[in-house]
Structures are given as C-alpha cells and as structure tokens.
Design a protein around this motif. Structure first.
Motif, PDB file in Angstrom:
ATOM      1  N   MET A 299       0.824  -1.184   0.000  1.00  9.53           N
ATOM      2  CA  MET A 299       0.000   0.000   0.000  1.00  9.53           C
ATOM      3  C   MET A 299       0.863   1.241   0.000  1.00  9.53           C
ATOM      4  SD  MET A 299      -3.279  -0.532   2.461  1.00  9.53           S
ATOM      5  CE  MET A 299      -3.476   1.198   2.681  1.00  9.53           C
ATOM      6  N   GLY A 300       0.464   2.253  -0.736  1.00  7.52           N
ATOM      7  CA  GLY A 300       1.130   3.526  -0.698  1.00  7.52           C
ATOM      8  C   GLY A 300       2.434   3.575  -1.459  1.00  7.52           C
ATOM      9  N   LYS A 301       2.706   2.623  -2.322  1.00  2.00           N
ATOM     10  CA  LYS A 301       3.976   2.579  -3.019  1.00  2.00           C
ATOM     11  C   LYS A 301       4.187   3.763  -3.941  1.00  2.00           C
ATOM     12  CE  LYS A 301       3.925  -2.412  -2.850  1.00  2.00           C
ATOM     13  NZ  LYS A 301       3.596  -3.602  -3.562  1.00  2.00           N
ATOM     14  N   LYS A 302       3.128   4.235  -4.616  1.00  2.00           N
ATOM     15  CA  LYS A 302       3.248   5.340  -5.550  1.00  2.00           C
ATOM     16  C   LYS A 302       2.867   6.670  -4.909  1.00  2.00           C
ATOM     17  CE  LYS A 302       2.417   2.490  -9.571  1.00  2.00           C
ATOM     18  NZ  LYS A 302       1.614   2.248 -10.741  1.00  2.00           N
ATOM     19  N   SER A 303       2.403   6.639  -3.697  1.00  2.36           N
ATOM     20  CA  SER A 303       1.946   7.841  -3.013  1.00  2.36           C
ATOM     21  C   SER A 303       3.111   8.586  -2.401  1.00  2.36           C
ATOM     22  CB  SER A 303       0.959   7.443  -1.915  1.00  2.36           C
ATOM     23  OG  SER A 303       0.716   8.526  -1.070  1.00  2.36           O
ATOM     24  N   GLY A 304       2.929   9.898  -2.257  1.00  2.00           N
ATOM     25  CA  GLY A 304       3.939  10.692  -1.594  1.00  2.00           C
ATOM     26  C   GLY A 304       3.866  10.542  -0.081  1.00  2.00           C
ATOM     27  N   GLU A 305       2.758  10.105   0.436  1.00  2.00           N
ATOM     28  CA  GLU A 305       2.542   9.972   1.869  1.00  2.00           C
ATOM     29  C   GLU A 305       2.403   8.502   2.228  1.00  2.00           C
ATOM     30  OE1 GLU A 305       2.400  11.144   5.611  1.00  2.00           O
ATOM     31  OE2 GLU A 305       2.387  12.644   4.027  1.00  2.00           O
ATOM     32  N   LYS A 306       3.214   8.038   3.193  1.00  2.00           N
ATOM     33  CA  LYS A 306       3.156   6.642   3.611  1.00  2.00           C
ATOM     34  C   LYS A 306       2.008   6.433   4.596  1.00  2.00           C
ATOM     35  CE  LYS A 306       8.008   5.671   3.015  1.00  2.00           C
ATOM     36  NZ  LYS A 306       9.230   5.158   3.629  1.00  2.00           N
ATOM     37  N   PRO A 307       1.367   5.254   4.538  1.00  2.00           N
ATOM     38  CA  PRO A 307       0.295   4.978   5.491  1.00  2.00           C
ATOM     39  C   PRO A 307       0.865   4.782   6.899  1.00  2.00           C
ATOM     40  CG  PRO A 307       0.715   3.055   4.138  1.00  2.00           C
ATOM     41  CD  PRO A 307       1.569   4.173   3.595  1.00  2.00           C
ATOM     42  N   CYS A 308       0.036   5.041   7.883  1.00  2.00           N
ATOM     43  CA  CYS A 308       0.405   4.814   9.272  1.00  2.00           C
ATOM     44  C   CYS A 308       0.548   3.302   9.488  1.00  2.00           C
ATOM     45  CB  CYS A 308      -0.670   5.384  10.186  1.00  2.00           C
ATOM     46  SG  CYS A 308      -0.326   5.137  11.928  1.00  2.00           S
ATOM     47  N   ASN A 309       1.636   2.882  10.113  1.00  2.00           N
ATOM     48  CA  ASN A 309       1.830   1.446  10.322  1.00  2.00           C
ATOM     49  C   ASN A 309       1.697   1.050  11.791  1.00  2.00           C
ATOM     50  OD1 ASN A 309       4.169   2.509  11.275  1.00  2.00           O
ATOM     51  ND2 ASN A 309       5.537   1.419   9.905  1.00  2.00           N
ATOM     52  N   THR A 310       1.071   1.930  12.584  1.00  2.00           N
ATOM     53  CA  THR A 310       0.809   1.611  13.980  1.00  2.00           C
ATOM     54  C   THR A 310      -0.688   1.734  14.257  1.00  2.00           C
ATOM     55  OG1 THR A 310       1.101   3.900  14.700  1.00  2.00           O
ATOM     56  CG2 THR A 310       3.056   2.496  14.727  1.00  2.00           C
ATOM     57  N   ILE A 311      -1.143   1.042  15.283  1.00  2.00           N
ATOM     58  CA  ILE A 311      -2.539   1.145  15.712  1.00  2.00           C
ATOM     59  C   ILE A 311      -2.553   2.030  16.952  1.00  2.00           C
ATOM     60  CG2 ILE A 311      -4.562  -0.094  16.573  1.00  2.00           C
ATOM     61  CD1 ILE A 311      -3.875  -0.723  13.661  1.00  2.00           C
ATOM     62  N   ASP A 312      -3.124   3.230  16.803  1.00  2.00           N
ATOM     63  CA  ASP A 312      -3.230   4.153  17.925  1.00  2.00           C
ATOM     64  C   ASP A 312      -4.535   3.935  18.693  1.00  2.00           C
ATOM     65  OD1 ASP A 312      -0.803   5.657  17.284  1.00  2.00           O
ATOM     66  OD2 ASP A 312      -1.927   6.337  15.537  1.00  2.00           O
ATOM     67  N   THR A 313      -5.579   3.483  17.983  1.00  2.00           N
ATOM     68  CA  THR A 313      -6.896   3.306  18.595  1.00  2.00           C
ATOM     69  C   THR A 313      -7.479   1.972  18.152  1.00  2.00           C
ATOM     70  OG1 THR A 313      -7.229   5.693  18.463  1.00  2.00           O
ATOM     71  CG2 THR A 313      -9.173   4.353  18.897  1.00  2.00           C
ATOM     72  N   LEU A 314      -8.068   1.252  19.100  1.00  2.96           N
ATOM     73  CA  LEU A 314      -8.703  -0.032  18.821  1.00  2.96           C
ATOM     74  C   LEU A 314     -10.139   0.009  19.321  1.00  2.96           C
ATOM     75  CD1 LEU A 314      -8.692  -3.084  18.064  1.00  2.96           C
ATOM     76  CD2 LEU A 314      -7.892  -3.520  20.394  1.00  2.96           C
ATOM     77  N   ILE A 315     -11.063  -0.331  18.441  1.00  6.44           N
ATOM     78  CA  ILE A 315     -12.459  -0.503  18.842  1.00  6.44           C
ATOM     79  C   ILE A 315     -12.692  -2.002  18.870  1.00  6.44           C
ATOM     80  CG2 ILE A 315     -14.873  -0.091  18.211  1.00  6.44           C
ATOM     81  CD1 ILE A 315     -13.906   2.531  16.910  1.00  6.44           C
ATOM     82  N   GLY A 316     -12.820  -2.547  20.076  1.00  6.38           N
ATOM     83  CA  GLY A 316     -12.872  -3.989  20.291  1.00  6.38           C
ATOM     84  C   GLY A 316     -14.127  -4.643  19.755  1.00  6.38           C
ATOM     85  N   GLU A 317     -14.068  -5.954  19.642  1.00  7.31           N
ATOM     86  CA  GLU A 317     -15.143  -6.756  19.062  1.00  7.31           C
ATOM     87  C   GLU A 317     -16.463  -6.606  19.817  1.00  7.31           C
ATOM     88  OE1 GLU A 317     -15.876 -11.381  17.667  1.00  7.31           O
ATOM     89  OE2 GLU A 317     -13.957 -10.797  18.569  1.00  7.31           O
ATOM     90  N   GLN A 318     -16.433  -6.399  21.116  1.00  6.22           N
ATOM     91  CA  GLN A 318     -17.653  -6.272  21.922  1.00  6.22           C
ATOM     92  C   GLN A 318     -18.136  -4.824  22.043  1.00  6.22           C
ATOM     93  OE1 GLN A 318     -19.232  -9.046  22.892  1.00  6.22           O
ATOM     94  NE2 GLN A 318     -17.585 -10.136  21.855  1.00  6.22           N
ATOM     95  N   THR A 319     -17.487  -3.891  21.313  1.00  5.65           N
ATOM     96  CA  THR A 319     -17.817  -2.472  21.411  1.00  5.65           C
ATOM     97  C   THR A 319     -18.692  -2.025  20.256  1.00  5.65           C
ATOM     98  OG1 THR A 319     -15.714  -2.061  22.511  1.00  5.65           O
ATOM     99  CG2 THR A 319     -16.831  -0.154  21.579  1.00  5.65           C
ATOM    100  N   GLN A 320     -19.696  -1.209  20.577  1.00  2.00           N
ATOM    101  CA  GLN A 320     -20.552  -0.602  19.558  1.00  2.00           C
ATOM    102  C   GLN A 320     -20.569   0.897  19.823  1.00  2.00           C
ATOM    103  OE1 GLN A 320     -24.308  -2.478  18.606  1.00  2.00           O
ATOM    104  NE2 GLN A 320     -25.289  -0.489  18.402  1.00  2.00           N
ATOM    105  N   ILE A 321     -20.241   1.681  18.783  1.00  2.00           N
ATOM    106  CA  ILE A 321     -20.217   3.133  18.889  1.00  2.00           C
ATOM    107  C   ILE A 321     -21.297   3.706  17.989  1.00  2.00           C
ATOM    108  CG2 ILE A 321     -18.870   5.209  18.380  1.00  2.00           C
ATOM    109  CD1 ILE A 321     -16.383   3.664  19.171  1.00  2.00           C
ATOM    110  N   THR A 322     -22.083   4.632  18.544  1.00  2.00           N
ATOM    111  CA  THR A 322     -23.089   5.340  17.765  1.00  2.00           C
ATOM    112  C   THR A 322     -22.707   6.810  17.759  1.00  2.00           C
ATOM    113  OG1 THR A 322     -24.794   3.758  18.398  1.00  2.00           O
ATOM    114  CG2 THR A 322     -25.542   5.879  17.530  1.00  2.00           C
ATOM    115  N   GLY A 323     -22.451   7.356  16.568  1.00  2.00           N
ATOM    116  CA  GLY A 323     -22.019   8.743  16.424  1.00  2.00           C
ATOM    117  C   GLY A 323     -20.838   8.835  15.486  1.00  2.00           C
TER     118      GLY A 323
END
Length: 136
Positions: free
Chosen positions: A1-25
């Motif tokens: 991913m991002g090989k031809k792009s000038g900007e590299k993708p983020c390769n870290t996970i800063d935020t995780l929404i877990g399997e048992q979590t539901q967000i409305t909004g």
C-alpha cells in the motif's frame, strides 16, 4: 500500500475498537484505527498518513473518508480514500467507493460504483462535441 503515493500509510494502531464495542455517532481520528466492533456513524481521518483497518468482525454503517484503508469487514455507506484501498477476501461494501489506488482480493464485493480519482496534475480527458474541431 502507498507505493506510488507521496505519503506513507500509518503502520501503527493508535486506537482499537474492540469486538464487543458498539459506537453510535461520528468518529474523527488520526494515526491508525482498527475496528473489530460496530460503528454507526461517519468516520473521518485527520492527517494524510492516517489508516483505517476494518477486521473481518468489524462493521461500519456510515460514510468513511480516510487516506489509507484496509477492509476485511462490512461497510454500508460511501467510501472515499484519497490514497489507497485494500479489499481483502471477506470485504463487503454496499455503497460507492472513490479511490486513487485499489487492490482487491478474490471474494471481496462492492455493491455500488467504483470511482477512480486521478492524480493531481493528471490531465482530464475532454469529450469532443459537434462544435469542436476534429483532426483526421
């Protein structure tokens, strides 16, 4: 991913929404976001290198606007990626998808339009009308 792009993708996970979590909004993030749960609302990334990862257990009902996107779950809504989209084998999108670069695995489905966003500076094609000169 991002090989031809000038900007590299983020390769870290800063935020995780877990399997048992539901967000409305609506959700706004920067960096790396992984969704294993459910989100009912629009998701927007701040920052050109931000990456959204939607696991095979993840579901989003809403529009998504992020530079880099890796999908293996379900999305009901329109998707706009200013850089690259990777659709893995279990990805299901119901809605239109706008992208600059697309990688799609066997088994992934998109029920909607695919719209390629041209590189900036790339000339657009012009349709020739009846009043335009034709070179033969």
């Amino acid at each position: 991913m991002g090989k031809k792009s000038g900007e590299k993708p983020c390769n870290t996970i800063d935020t995780l929404i877990g399997e048992q979590t539901q967000i409305t909004g609506n959700l706004v993030f920067s960096g790396g976001l992984r969704i294993d749960g459910k989100v009912h609302g629009d998701i927007t990334a701040q920052g050109d290198g931000s990456t959204l990862i939607l696991s095979e257990r993840g579901e989003v009902t809403g529009n998504i606007k992020v530079p880099h996107l890796i999908i293996n779950g379900r999305i009901k809504g329109n998707v706009h990626s200013s850089e690259c989209v990777e659709l893995q084998a279990k990805a299901e999108i119901t809605g239109d998808m706008t992208y600059k670069s697309l990688e799609m695995a066997l088994g992934a489905t998109v029920n909607g339009g695919l719209i390629h966003e041209a590189e900036k500076g790339t000339p657009k094609l012009k349709a020739i009308g009846a009043s335009d000169p034709v070179i033969s």
